[in-house]
Enzyme design. Structure first.
Site, PDB file in Angstrom:
ATOM      1  N   TRP A 342       4.472 -12.140   6.337  1.00 31.74           N
ATOM      2  CA  TRP A 342       3.635 -13.306   6.632  1.00 31.74           C
ATOM      3  C   TRP A 342       4.062 -14.503   5.796  1.00 31.74           C
ATOM      4  O   TRP A 342       4.049 -15.649   6.266  1.00 31.74           O
ATOM      5  CB  TRP A 342       2.166 -12.983   6.348  1.00 31.74           C
ATOM      6  CG  TRP A 342       1.227 -14.137   6.549  1.00 31.74           C
ATOM      7  CD1 TRP A 342       0.568 -14.471   7.695  1.00 31.74           C
ATOM      8  CD2 TRP A 342       0.833 -15.127   5.574  1.00 31.74           C
ATOM      9  NE1 TRP A 342      -0.204 -15.597   7.495  1.00 31.74           N
ATOM     10  CE2 TRP A 342      -0.063 -16.016   6.211  1.00 31.74           C
ATOM     11  CE3 TRP A 342       1.153 -15.329   4.232  1.00 31.74           C
ATOM     12  CZ2 TRP A 342      -0.640 -17.093   5.539  1.00 31.74           C
ATOM     13  CZ3 TRP A 342       0.588 -16.407   3.571  1.00 31.74           C
ATOM     14  CH2 TRP A 342      -0.302 -17.274   4.224  1.00 31.74           C
ATOM     15  N   HIS A 343       4.480 -14.244   4.558  1.00 31.25           N
ATOM     16  CA  HIS A 343       4.845 -15.332   3.667  1.00 31.25           C
ATOM     17  C   HIS A 343       6.142 -16.021   4.070  1.00 31.25           C
ATOM     18  O   HIS A 343       6.346 -17.187   3.727  1.00 31.25           O
ATOM     19  CB  HIS A 343       4.958 -14.822   2.228  1.00 31.25           C
ATOM     20  CG  HIS A 343       3.639 -14.671   1.544  1.00 31.25           C
ATOM     21  ND1 HIS A 343       2.852 -13.553   1.693  1.00 31.25           N
ATOM     22  CD2 HIS A 343       2.952 -15.511   0.722  1.00 31.25           C
ATOM     23  CE1 HIS A 343       1.741 -13.704   0.978  1.00 31.25           C
ATOM     24  NE2 HIS A 343       1.779 -14.878   0.391  1.00 31.25           N
ATOM     25  N   GLY A 344       7.019 -15.337   4.773  1.00 27.67           N
ATOM     26  CA  GLY A 344       8.256 -16.002   5.160  1.00 27.67           C
ATOM     27  C   GLY A 344       9.199 -15.094   5.914  1.00 27.67           C
ATOM     28  O   GLY A 344       9.169 -13.870   5.763  1.00 27.67           O
ATOM     29  N   PHE A 496       4.435 -21.830   4.454  1.00 30.34           N
ATOM     30  CA  PHE A 496       4.032 -20.558   5.051  1.00 30.34           C
ATOM     31  C   PHE A 496       3.083 -20.766   6.213  1.00 30.34           C
ATOM     32  O   PHE A 496       2.749 -19.842   6.907  1.00 30.34           O
ATOM     33  CB  PHE A 496       3.385 -19.664   3.991  1.00 30.34           C
ATOM     34  CG  PHE A 496       4.259 -19.447   2.778  1.00 30.34           C
ATOM     35  CD1 PHE A 496       5.624 -19.272   2.925  1.00 30.34           C
ATOM     36  CD2 PHE A 496       3.712 -19.435   1.520  1.00 30.34           C
ATOM     37  CE1 PHE A 496       6.428 -19.073   1.816  1.00 30.34           C
ATOM     38  CE2 PHE A 496       4.515 -19.239   0.405  1.00 30.34           C
ATOM     39  CZ  PHE A 496       5.870 -19.065   0.552  1.00 30.34           C
TER      40      PHE A 496
END
Length: 496
Positions: A342-344, A496
């Site tokens: 989800w963060h990247g 993000f």
């Protein structure tokens, strides 16, 4: 002509000048919005339209024409939510409701996957078959991870019967686009927010003082601590690690831990504070995360809105701990790996999330299975001191994979850390960067300040009224201007 040009600049999207909380333009516009907001305090519909329009303008200034995605997610999930309506007398057919929920997930996750992960997965496939891949030019709209997750939580909660669908499209658009939390959270649940929309507007003196306090703290964290540490030390080391000793890299890791925390929690503080000034209560997103005594405890304190979202909509949906311990650990690993993704769109983020998941599982195994502690157990005394120190250093070490762009960079940094370490250089490092380390020490120290101190400060602002609040805020902004760099330092979590 100058006035006309300034108006045109206000109306145009400039990717180099996003509308951030820390810009003078936002301060000016927020004062204008506040005046209009309170002028419409007795006209609910007009007030909701006014704020919603400004929220879309706010998003337009960060992502241009891609504000259409925000509208698409809002309209589709509002319509789908109405199809998910249930009642005790005539419940909707389960199969049909599942299909509507699936459609919501396909739309929301499909948009997120295309804009954020297309190049990542295409690159992996190309690498696997031995082809050279040139990334496509796909723009990543700001905050897409946040507002899609926010909207997903709504349709899932309606499907689960935790809330009834929102009848008004305006109310739902107001919820999804609410500008303080739009770009980088917190990820506010509809169950916490929707009920506040049509309440009579009332902002108590305590709520006003609390909002101003959070804005002051947020500005100080972001512009005084985080930006100064980044520009004057951390970025220099991470950008050219081979030019620095292992001791300097270790200090830069400590600095990045504080930079990231102050940057993101500073944004959250400002978002919650601005919301409070508009009469809305937003749950806290951070709770002194570097006081955590385990990785499990860390994720109860860090980015709380995301970690609780992962728990409620992924971990529990997978079965949680209801299907045996082995399945529980598997579910935990899946949830934390997805948290990393989800963060990247990077294998570094995947590894970072996976390592955190492994750490959480190891802690749960030894604490609950081997030592038979309750899941709410926390050590005390010397054991707690040791646990907190070890957890902080583990989290700090894992930030390497969060900060570096790829495995090669992470490996280079780690190699430099462990093979080029010279203890004798530490005093010189502290002398060269004394102001940086003073801010790092101050940030860590404030983790241990009792909550009662915060309550006393808020009470002081409350007693002082608008004048004292304005003076305090002006002083912090002035201080921030003295230490800021010439370039705007964007919030880290906007990517993000």
């Amino acid at each position: 002509m100058d006035i006309v040009q300034k108006i045109l600049d206000l109306l145009q999207y400039n990717p180099k000048e996003p509308l951030l909380f820390t810009t003078g333009l936002f301060l000016f516009l927020f004062l204008f919005v506040s005046l209009g907001y309170f002028a419409l305090r007795k006209k609910l519909t007009a007030r909701l339209v006014f704020v919603t329009l400004f929220s879309y303008y706010f998003y337009y200034k960060s992502s241009g024409v891609y504000f259409g995605l925000l509208a698409l997610v809002t309209l589709s999930d509002w319509l789908i939510g109405k199809r998910l309506r249930t009642s005790s007398n005539t419940p909707a057919p389960t199969a049909r409701r599942r299909l509507w929920l699936l459609l919501s997930l396909v739309i929301d996750l499909g948009l997120l996957a295309y804009f954020k992960y297309t190049n990542f997965f295409a690159g992996m496939i190309a690498s696997a078959i031995g082809e050279n891949f040139q990334p496509w030019d796909i723009f990543l709209p700001a905050g897409i991870s946040f507002f899609t997750f926010k909207s997903i939580s709504y349709t899932v909660d309606v499907y689960r019967g935790k809330m009834q669908p929102v009848d008004s499209l305006l109310d739902y658009a107001f919820y999804v686009s609410f500008f303080p939390v739009l770009l980088a959270g917190p990820i506010v649940r509809a169950t916490d927010f929707i009920s506040q929309i049509r309440k009579p507007l009332h902002i108590s003196r305590q709520m006003f003082a609390f909002g101003v306090y959070l804005i002051i703290i947020g500005v100080f964290k972001k512009m005084v601590i985080s930006d100064y540490i980044s520009v004057n030390f951390v970025s220099r080391v991470f950008d050219n690690p081979t030019l620095f000793s292992g001791g300097e890299i270790l200090m830069a890791l400590y600095g990045y831990s504080i930079q990231l925390y102050c940057d993101f929690s500073g944004y959250s503080d400002m978002a919650i504070g601005i919301s409070a000034l508009l009469g809305f209560e937003i749950p806290a997103n951070f709770n002194a995360p570097y006081k955590a005594d385990s990785l499990s405890d860390f994720w109860r304190r860090w980015h709380i809105s995301l970690s609780s979202w992962i728990r409620d909509y992924i971990y529990i949906s997978l079965g949680g701990n209801r299907k045996g311990k082995v399945r529980m650990y598997v579910n935990q690993m899946i949830a934390m790996t997805l948290c990393g993704l989800w963060h990247g769109a990077s294998l570094n983020f995947v590894l970072w999330g996976t390592l955190h998941g492994l750490g959480v599982c190891v802690h749960k195994f030894f604490s609950q299975t081997v030592l038979h502690h309750d899941r709410h157990y926390h050590p005390s005394g010397l054991r707690r001191v040791v646990a907190v120190v070890l957890t902080f250093h583990l989290v700090t070490f894992l930030w390497i994979f969060f900060r570096t762009p790829d495995f090669q960079s992470a490996t280079l940094l780690i190699n430099q850390l462990f093979t080029k370490f010279d203890v004798s250089l530490i005093p010189a490092i502290f002398a060269a960067y004394k102001y940086v380390f003073a801010l790092i020490g101050f940030a860590l120290l404030t983790h241990w300040i009792p909550d009662t101190w915060q309550d006393k400060i808020v009470l002081g602002l409350q007693k002082g009224g608008v004048v004292v609040c304005a003076v305090a805020l002006t002083f912090v902004v002035f201080l921030a201007m003295q230490v800021k760099s010439s370039d705007i330092q964007p919030f880290i979590y906007l990517q993000f």
